[in-house]
Design a protein around this motif. Structure first.
Motif, mmCIF file in Angstrom:
data_model
loop_
_atom_site.group_PDB
_atom_site.id
_atom_site.type_symbol
_atom_site.label_atom_id
_atom_site.label_comp_id
_atom_site.label_asym_id
_atom_site.label_seq_id
_atom_site.Cartn_x
_atom_site.Cartn_y
_atom_site.Cartn_z
ATOM 1 N N MET A 19 155.406 160.372 5.719
ATOM 2 C CA MET A 19 156.863 160.441 5.524
ATOM 3 C C MET A 19 157.200 160.916 4.108
ATOM 4 S SD MET A 19 158.256 159.722 8.364
ATOM 5 C CE MET A 19 159.920 159.295 7.976
ATOM 6 N N ALA A 20 156.491 160.412 3.103
ATOM 7 C CA ALA A 20 156.741 160.822 1.723
ATOM 8 C C ALA A 20 156.430 162.296 1.529
ATOM 9 C CB ALA A 20 155.904 159.978 0.770
ATOM 10 N N ARG A 21 155.339 162.757 2.135
ATOM 11 C CA ARG A 21 154.965 164.167 2.019
ATOM 12 C C ARG A 21 155.988 165.066 2.714
ATOM 13 N NH1 ARG A 21 149.505 163.634 2.824
ATOM 14 N NH2 ARG A 21 149.960 163.394 5.021
ATOM 15 N N ALA A 22 156.486 164.642 3.876
ATOM 16 C CA ALA A 22 157.491 165.420 4.597
ATOM 17 C C ALA A 22 158.786 165.496 3.809
ATOM 18 C CB ALA A 22 157.739 164.814 5.969
ATOM 19 N N THR A 23 159.173 164.404 3.165
ATOM 20 C CA THR A 23 160.385 164.397 2.344
ATOM 21 C C THR A 23 160.215 165.290 1.126
ATOM 22 O OG1 THR A 23 160.862 162.151 3.073
ATOM 23 C CG2 THR A 23 162.002 162.914 1.109
ATOM 24 N N ALA A 24 159.059 165.242 0.490
ATOM 25 C CA ALA A 24 158.812 166.079 -0.690
ATOM 26 C C ALA A 24 158.813 167.548 -0.335
ATOM 27 C CB ALA A 24 157.484 165.690 -1.335
ATOM 28 N N ASN A 25 158.312 167.901 0.859
ATOM 29 C CA ASN A 25 158.282 169.297 1.281
ATOM 30 C C ASN A 25 159.665 169.848 1.560
ATOM 31 O OD1 ASN A 25 155.532 169.434 1.057
ATOM 32 N ND2 ASN A 25 155.146 169.019 3.208
ATOM 33 N N ARG A 26 160.616 168.992 1.863
ATOM 34 C CA ARG A 26 161.970 169.450 2.167
ATOM 35 C C ARG A 26 162.805 169.714 0.925
ATOM 36 N NH1 ARG A 26 163.356 165.476 7.146
ATOM 37 N NH2 ARG A 26 161.863 166.390 8.567
ATOM 38 N N GLN A 27 162.373 169.197 -0.218
ATOM 39 C CA GLN A 27 163.124 169.397 -1.445
ATOM 40 C C GLN A 27 162.854 170.802 -1.970
ATOM 41 O OE1 GLN A 27 161.855 166.211 -3.956
ATOM 42 N NE2 GLN A 27 162.939 164.661 -2.796
ATOM 43 N N VAL A 28 163.922 171.556 -2.157
ATOM 44 C CA VAL A 28 163.822 172.939 -2.594
ATOM 45 C C VAL A 28 164.299 173.029 -4.032
ATOM 46 C CG1 VAL A 28 164.629 175.285 -2.168
ATOM 47 C CG2 VAL A 28 164.232 173.733 -0.259
ATOM 48 N N ALA A 29 163.571 173.775 -4.842
ATOM 49 C CA ALA A 29 163.987 173.965 -6.224
ATOM 50 C C ALA A 29 165.315 174.726 -6.259
ATOM 51 C CB ALA A 29 162.916 174.729 -6.994
ATOM 52 N N GLU A 30 166.220 174.261 -7.081
ATOM 53 C CA GLU A 30 167.528 174.902 -7.178
ATOM 54 C C GLU A 30 167.492 176.003 -8.233
ATOM 55 O OE1 GLU A 30 170.843 172.306 -7.637
ATOM 56 O OE2 GLU A 30 169.932 170.774 -6.390
ATOM 57 N N PHE A 31 168.214 177.066 -7.968
ATOM 58 C CA PHE A 31 168.394 178.111 -8.960
ATOM 59 C C PHE A 31 169.803 178.646 -8.831
ATOM 60 C CE2 PHE A 31 167.187 180.568 -5.276
ATOM 61 C CZ PHE A 31 167.916 181.725 -5.384
#
Length: 97
Positions: A19-31
């Protein structure tokens, strides 16, 4: 309700780490704004880190050339729609179709 796909081939137990890995993968760097050719040069220099080969860089170069303007802006429609023939002629100009 949020749907989490763990594997395309059947079920497996869902762990806290998964679950933690799936949540981290969904976070996209903002620009906000980025020069598209500067981004391309940076990706070319770090291609081994991202697993990019020469062909992928050629296609990315062609796709960036179809995007109007010199900068990429978040939320400004970063999708281009070149035809396959036009994309192939831009990415591989010496190859006959």
């Amino acid at each position: 309700m949020e749907h989490l796909t763990t594997t395309p081939f059947g079920r497996r137990p869902v762990t806290a780490g998964l679950m933690a890995r799936a949540t981290a993968n969904r976070q996209v760097a903002e620009f906000k704004t980025m020069d598209k050719w500067s981004l391309f040069r940076d990706l070319s220099a770090a291609r081994s880190v991202y697993g990019l080969n020469d062909r992928a860089l050629l296609v990315l170069n062609a796709l960036l050339s179809f995007h109007p303007g010199a900068t990429l802006q978040d939320g400004s429609g970063l999708i281009v729609f070149p035809s396959r023939a036009f994309l192939m002629s831009a990415a591989f100009p010496l190859r006959k179709l």
